[in-house]
Enzyme design. Structure first.
Site, short mmCIF file in Angstrom:
data_model
loop_
_atom_site.label_atom_id
_atom_site.label_comp_id
_atom_site.label_asym_id
_atom_site.label_seq_id
_atom_site.Cartn_x
_atom_site.Cartn_y
_atom_site.Cartn_z
N LYS A 82 5.21 -26.02 1.93
CA LYS A 82 5.15 -27.47 1.68
C LYS A 82 6.19 -28.23 2.49
O LYS A 82 6.07 -29.44 2.68
CB LYS A 82 5.33 -27.77 0.19
CG LYS A 82 6.73 -27.51 -0.35
CD LYS A 82 6.86 -28.03 -1.77
CE LYS A 82 8.29 -27.89 -2.27
NZ LYS A 82 8.48 -28.49 -3.60
N ASP A 83 7.23 -27.53 2.98
CA ASP A 83 8.30 -28.18 3.72
C ASP A 83 8.04 -28.23 5.22
O ASP A 83 8.82 -28.84 5.96
CB ASP A 83 9.64 -27.47 3.48
CG ASP A 83 10.17 -27.71 2.08
OD1 ASP A 83 9.78 -28.72 1.47
OD2 ASP A 83 10.97 -26.87 1.60
N ARG A 128 5.73 -39.38 -3.94
CA ARG A 128 4.53 -38.77 -4.54
C ARG A 128 4.74 -38.53 -6.03
O ARG A 128 3.90 -38.92 -6.86
CB ARG A 128 4.23 -37.44 -3.84
CG ARG A 128 3.26 -36.56 -4.61
CD ARG A 128 3.17 -35.16 -4.01
NE ARG A 128 4.38 -34.37 -4.18
CZ ARG A 128 4.69 -33.69 -5.27
NH1 ARG A 128 3.89 -33.74 -6.33
NH2 ARG A 128 5.80 -32.98 -5.35
N ARG A 129 5.84 -37.89 -6.37
CA ARG A 129 6.13 -37.64 -7.77
C ARG A 129 6.44 -38.93 -8.50
O ARG A 129 5.97 -39.15 -9.63
CB ARG A 129 7.31 -36.68 -7.90
CG ARG A 129 6.99 -35.24 -7.59
CD ARG A 129 8.24 -34.39 -7.63
NE ARG A 129 7.98 -32.96 -7.48
CZ ARG A 129 8.80 -32.11 -6.90
NH1 ARG A 129 9.95 -32.54 -6.39
NH2 ARG A 129 8.50 -30.82 -6.81
N ARG A 146 18.92 -35.76 -4.14
CA ARG A 146 18.91 -34.83 -3.01
C ARG A 146 19.83 -33.67 -3.30
O ARG A 146 20.57 -33.66 -4.27
CB ARG A 146 19.39 -35.54 -1.73
CG ARG A 146 18.42 -36.56 -1.13
CD ARG A 146 17.23 -35.94 -0.45
NE ARG A 146 17.55 -34.79 0.41
CZ ARG A 146 18.01 -34.89 1.65
NH1 ARG A 146 18.20 -36.08 2.20
NH2 ARG A 146 18.27 -33.79 2.36
N ARG A 152 21.23 -30.34 -7.80
CA ARG A 152 20.46 -31.29 -8.63
C ARG A 152 20.65 -31.00 -10.12
O ARG A 152 20.79 -31.92 -10.92
CB ARG A 152 18.97 -31.21 -8.25
CG ARG A 152 18.69 -31.65 -6.83
CD ARG A 152 17.20 -31.64 -6.54
NE ARG A 152 16.94 -31.70 -5.10
CZ ARG A 152 15.75 -31.90 -4.56
NH1 ARG A 152 14.70 -32.07 -5.33
NH2 ARG A 152 15.59 -31.94 -3.25
N CYS A 237 6.69 -36.37 4.57
CA CYS A 237 7.71 -36.67 3.58
C CYS A 237 7.81 -38.16 3.31
O CYS A 237 8.24 -38.59 2.26
CB CYS A 237 9.05 -36.12 4.05
SG CYS A 237 10.20 -35.92 2.70
#
Length: 297
Positions: A82-83, A128-129, A146, A152, A237
């Site tokens: 996904k990255d 998106r989230r 971040r 986090r 992104c």
């Protein structure tokens, strides 16, 4: 002569664990193979005071790894699929895609807390989230966060956030499954394209035949469709785009989510088609959503 393979990875704990998962599989397949882990910091790991869309997108997490592949310092690199940017250098193809782990997003609460506190912000790293969370929890505040997973979580436990949303697969790979308060089904919170899948890159001229046993054909079908959807919408992104596919026999069902730069709500649609035509399915679904978005302007 014993084969020596150097695997490149970001030096974050999660990235190293994910690369070691690939190394462990290779050790099982080829006990005599000599494997070496080469870690490095990427530009994306070093700039933590801005969200990725403000500093150049996901490509910042692979630039140094790509350079190491191209100049021969490493033979393979391992990534959370996904990255990876939607457009990859022709000379550095994806050569193996692993079986998909749990693709869902997870809600994480501060240590010792048993219920979601919406008086404090939900921390997440993507629009998106954020857009989907605001639909799920009307009136909530969503603020960017971040840093690696451990950073986090410390910010969460220190009281800067009321909760976090993180990929379930990453938490499990880190041995932090107990931090998951609940999982969001894709129908609630559509995950990022290719979430839960690892991708291996190599130079085009490098013999990767030994990687065939690691490659998962079903994951390839799903990720081709998901990336095609995102690529068609020029998503990355900086764009609130998500895609998630499911296979049922020879049929692939793909759900996509998209919101324009100024939109506060996204559009979600689902389309099914032959699994072997996943890239075309992704393009068709993206065009349907794009037309709907343009009609709403």
């Amino acid at each position: 002569m014993k084969q020596k393979i150097r695997l490149g990875s970001r030096d974050s704990r999660l990235a190293v664990i994910q690369t070691q998962l690939v190394m462990d599989q290779l050790h099982q397949l080829y006990p005599e193979m000599e494997l070496k882990l080469v870690t490095m910091k990427t530009t994306g790991d070093l700039i933590l005071d801005r969200t990725l869309d403000k500093i150049g997108g996901k490509g910042l997490f692979v630039r140094e790894l790509d350079a190491a592949l191209l100049d021969g310092r490493v033979d393979l690199t391992v990534h959370s699929f996904k990255d990876l940017p939607m457009e990859l250098p022709e000379e550095l193809p994806i050569v193996a895609i692993t079986c998909r782990d749990d693709p869902r997003d997870a809600l994480v609460l501060p240590q010792g807390q048993q219920s979601l506190d919406l008086t404090r912000p939900i921390g997440c790293a993507s629009k998106r989230r954020a857009l989907q969370l605001k639909e799920l929890f009307p009136g909530c505040r969503v603020e960017p966060v971040r840093g690696n997973v451990q950073t986090r979580l410390k910010k969460l436990d220190d009281g800067q956030y009321g909760s976090l949303v993180l990929a379930a697969a990453g938490l499990r790979r880190l041995g932090l499954e107990e931090r998951i308060h609940r999982l969001f089904e894709p129908e609630e919170l559509l995950p990022a394209a290719c979430q839960g899948v690892l991708a291996v890159q190599a130079r085009r001229d490098f013999d990767v035949s030994f990687l065939r046993p690691l490659h998962d054909p079903q994951a390839e079908l799903l990720t081709r469709a998901e990336r095609s959807f995102v690529r068609t919408l020029d998503g990355g992104c900086s764009a609130p785009v998500a895609a998630h596919g499911r296979l049922n026999g020879e049929t692939l069902t793909l759900t996509g989510f998209y919101a324009g730069p100024e939109d506060e709500r996204g559009i979600k649609q689902t389309l099914s088609g032959p699994a072997l035509e996943g890239e075309e399915l992704g393009r068709r679904l993206a065009e349907l959503i794009r037309k709907e978005a343009e009609a709403c302007v």
